[in-house]
Design an enzyme around this catalytic site. Structure first.
Site, short mmCIF file in Angstrom:
data_model
loop_
_atom_site.label_atom_id
_atom_site.label_comp_id
_atom_site.label_asym_id
_atom_site.label_seq_id
_atom_site.Cartn_x
_atom_site.Cartn_y
_atom_site.Cartn_z
N LYS A 39 12.57 0.12 11.97
CA LYS A 39 12.12 -1.01 12.50
C LYS A 39 11.51 -1.46 11.12
CE LYS A 39 9.00 3.18 13.27
NZ LYS A 39 6.96 3.56 14.03
N ARG A 136 -1.16 8.09 20.88
CA ARG A 136 -1.22 6.21 20.43
C ARG A 136 -0.72 5.92 21.85
NH1 ARG A 136 2.62 6.12 15.81
NH2 ARG A 136 5.05 6.44 16.76
N HIS A 166 6.25 11.56 21.60
CA HIS A 166 6.20 11.72 19.91
C HIS A 166 4.96 13.16 19.55
CE1 HIS A 166 7.01 9.80 16.24
NE2 HIS A 166 6.36 9.27 15.77
N ARG A 219 15.25 10.82 17.32
CA ARG A 219 15.12 9.41 16.63
C ARG A 219 14.74 9.74 15.39
NH1 ARG A 219 11.48 10.45 20.40
NH2 ARG A 219 9.66 10.55 19.63
N TYR A 265 -6.42 -7.95 -17.04
CA TYR A 265 -7.77 -8.09 -16.34
C TYR A 265 -8.61 -7.29 -16.95
CZ TYR A 265 -4.79 -12.40 -14.17
OH TYR A 265 -4.47 -13.91 -13.50
N CYS A 311 -1.67 -7.48 -12.21
CA CYS A 311 -1.65 -8.15 -11.50
C CYS A 311 -0.51 -8.90 -10.81
CB CYS A 311 -1.25 -9.94 -12.81
SG CYS A 311 -1.81 -9.27 -14.25
N ASP A 313 1.66 -10.69 -10.09
CA ASP A 313 3.72 -11.15 -10.08
C ASP A 313 3.79 -10.06 -11.27
OD1 ASP A 313 2.42 -13.98 -10.45
OD2 ASP A 313 3.20 -13.00 -8.54
C1 LIG Z 1 7.98 6.91 18.32
C2 LIG Z 1 8.91 7.22 17.18
N1 LIG Z 1 9.91 8.15 16.83
C3 LIG Z 1 10.26 8.31 15.37
C4 LIG Z 1 9.86 7.98 14.62
C5 LIG Z 1 10.56 8.16 13.17
O1 LIG Z 1 10.16 9.06 13.12
P1 LIG Z 1 10.61 9.73 11.38
O2 LIG Z 1 9.91 8.25 10.62
O3 LIG Z 1 9.43 10.51 10.78
O4 LIG Z 1 11.85 9.80 12.07
C6 LIG Z 1 8.59 7.70 14.63
C7 LIG Z 1 8.47 6.83 13.14
N2 LIG Z 1 6.66 6.22 13.04
C8 LIG Z 1 6.11 6.49 12.12
C9 LIG Z 1 6.27 6.84 11.17
O5 LIG Z 1 5.30 6.52 9.99
N3 LIG Z 1 4.14 5.98 10.90
C10 LIG Z 1 5.01 6.16 12.45
O6 LIG Z 1 4.39 5.11 13.36
C11 LIG Z 1 7.96 6.87 15.95
O7 LIG Z 1 6.74 5.86 15.95
#
Ligand SMILES: Cc1ncc(COP(=O)(O)O)c(CNc2conc2O)c1O
Length: 384
Positions: A39, A136, A166, A219, A265, A311, A313
């Site tokens: 993601k 969450r 999670h 994950r 600046y 700045c 850029d």
């Molecule tokens: C539902 C869920 N699963 C797995 C992962 C992967 O976690 P990791 O990168 O620690 O292995 C995330 C990462 N989510 C996020 C990481 O930072 N902010 C988050 O919402 C997540 O939101």
């Protein structure tokens, strides 16, 4: 390959991604699947390239935050199973089914609306999310869980493919709350008439620390990119991670300042002696944030302080001496014996390492290396 016309770029070492996934696969109990979390443009590393490399290294599935990220991967020819971890809209179930994208479900009213809107026959896979303490997304009570399971069971195209939770503190040394969540997950799983094919709870920290409690899939996000989930547990990790991300630029201007002359600046920086100052074409619009003033970069194999305000850029650095325009500057990465890691930048910004690569914006082109050779250049500027 894209071209780019500014001397600032990110280098992604896909060999590091590959090795981090292979090493996790070798470390996990036999048969535990790896879902590569790609993601946010693969935490800023390039979603398609990281996805393809992770799959080549043995990941069997991918995870993204939102449906659009999954559709983008499909458009680029990624065919592996993809799970959307975040919320999606009930009216988009048909689109997800058409592209074989699994969705997270955690509300029965959402599912009722989806079943009233979706009258296709193409299966749609759901992963039920359980909130064991992250606070969450996720179901929290037995009635709602049973209602969701019954709704899926009553609607033939709906398939319960997975169930997951999670962890909020797997990256902390103290494991009390982790243990509480894990026990809660075990209890909540019994609310289901039967366990679906995929049961998963572990992020990188849990996969690396508690692989015996990962069920049948993990994950894998931050440590796929070679970063420790937190500084505290870095010493506890079972093996070396390889950082994949580096950030580079070049001097586009140098000048000698006399004592008393100013930089940038607000004229907040005043030369104290005769100083050589270099200008590099990267600024806060690239995600090199203003709070990085007083941090440093590497040039000529030495540390060079960022002087004056950053700045939009560009920013200025104090050079060790006169250097040719075009000299390479490393903002994240290695020059000789000197290294600036993502953790170093995160520490200076008083944030976590996750945020740093995510913040280096689309405007900075990415060069992808595989087997030590450039395999792709991605310049998103002008992509619309
Ligand atoms: C539902 C869920 N699963 C797995 C992962 C992967 O976690 P990791 O990168 O620690 O292995 C995330 C990462 N989510 C996020 C990481 O930072 N902010 C988050 O919402 C997540 O939101």
């Amino acid at each position: 390959m894209d071209e780019f016309h500014r001397d600032t770029w990110v280098e992604i070492d896909l060999d590091a991604i590959y090795d981090n996934v292979v090493n996790l696969r070798r470390f996990l109990p036999e048969g535990t699947q790896i879902m590569a979390v790609v993601k946010a443009n693969a935490y800023g590393h390039g979603d398609v390239q990281v996805a393809a490399t992770a799959l080549e290294a043995g990941a069997s599935r991918l995870a993204v935050a939102f449906l659009d990220e999954a559709l983008a991967l499909r458009k680029k020819g990624i065919d592996a199973p993809i799970l959307v971890l975040g919320a999606s809209r009930p009216e988009d179930v048909a689109l997800a089914a058409e592209h074989r994208i699994a969705l997270t479900v955690f509300r029965s009213d959402w599912l009722e609306k989806a079943s009233s809107l979706y009258n296709g026959s193409t299966p749609i896979h759901f992963h039920l999310k359980m909130d064991t303490g992250m606070g969450r997304l996720g179901v929290k009570d037995e009635e709602e869980t049973k209602r969701i399971a019954a709704l899926i069971d009553r609607h033939p195209p709906f398939v319960l493919e997975g169930v997951y939770t999670h962890f909020a503190t797997a990256d902390e040394v103290n494991t009390d709350y982790f243990s509480y969540q894990y026990a809660r997950f075990l209890h909540m799983l019994d609310w289901l008439p039967s366990r679906p094919p995929l049961v998963h709870c572990a992020n990188s920290a849990a996969a690396l620390r508690f692989s015996d409690r990962a069920f049948n899939m993990v994950r894998f996000g931050i440590s796929m990119y070679g970063l420790a989930p937190s500084p505290d547990i870095k010493p506890l990790l079972p093996y070396e991670l390889k950082e994949a991300f580096s950030l580079h630029s070049r001097l586009v201007h140098i000048k000698k300042l006399r004592p008393g002359e100013k930089v940038s600046y607000g004229a907040t920086y005043t030369a104290q002696t005769e100083e050589w100052i270099g200008t590099i074409p990267i600024g806060y619009a690239d995600g090199w944030l203003r709070r990085l003033q007083h941090f440093h970069v590497l040039v000529g194999g030495q540390r060079a302080p960022i002087v004056g305000r950053i700045c939009m850029d560009q920013c200025m650095i104090r050079l060790p001496g006169p250097l040719p325009v075009g000299t390479k500057v490393t903002l994240i990465g290695r020059q000789g014996d000197e290294v600036i890691s993502i953790d170093d930048v995160a520490r200076h910004l008083d944030t976590i390492n996750y945020e740093v690569p995510c913040t280096i914006s689309y405007r900075v082109p990415r060069i992808f290396f595989r087997n030590k050779r450039i395999m792709e250049v991605r310049n998103a500027v002008g992509r619309g």
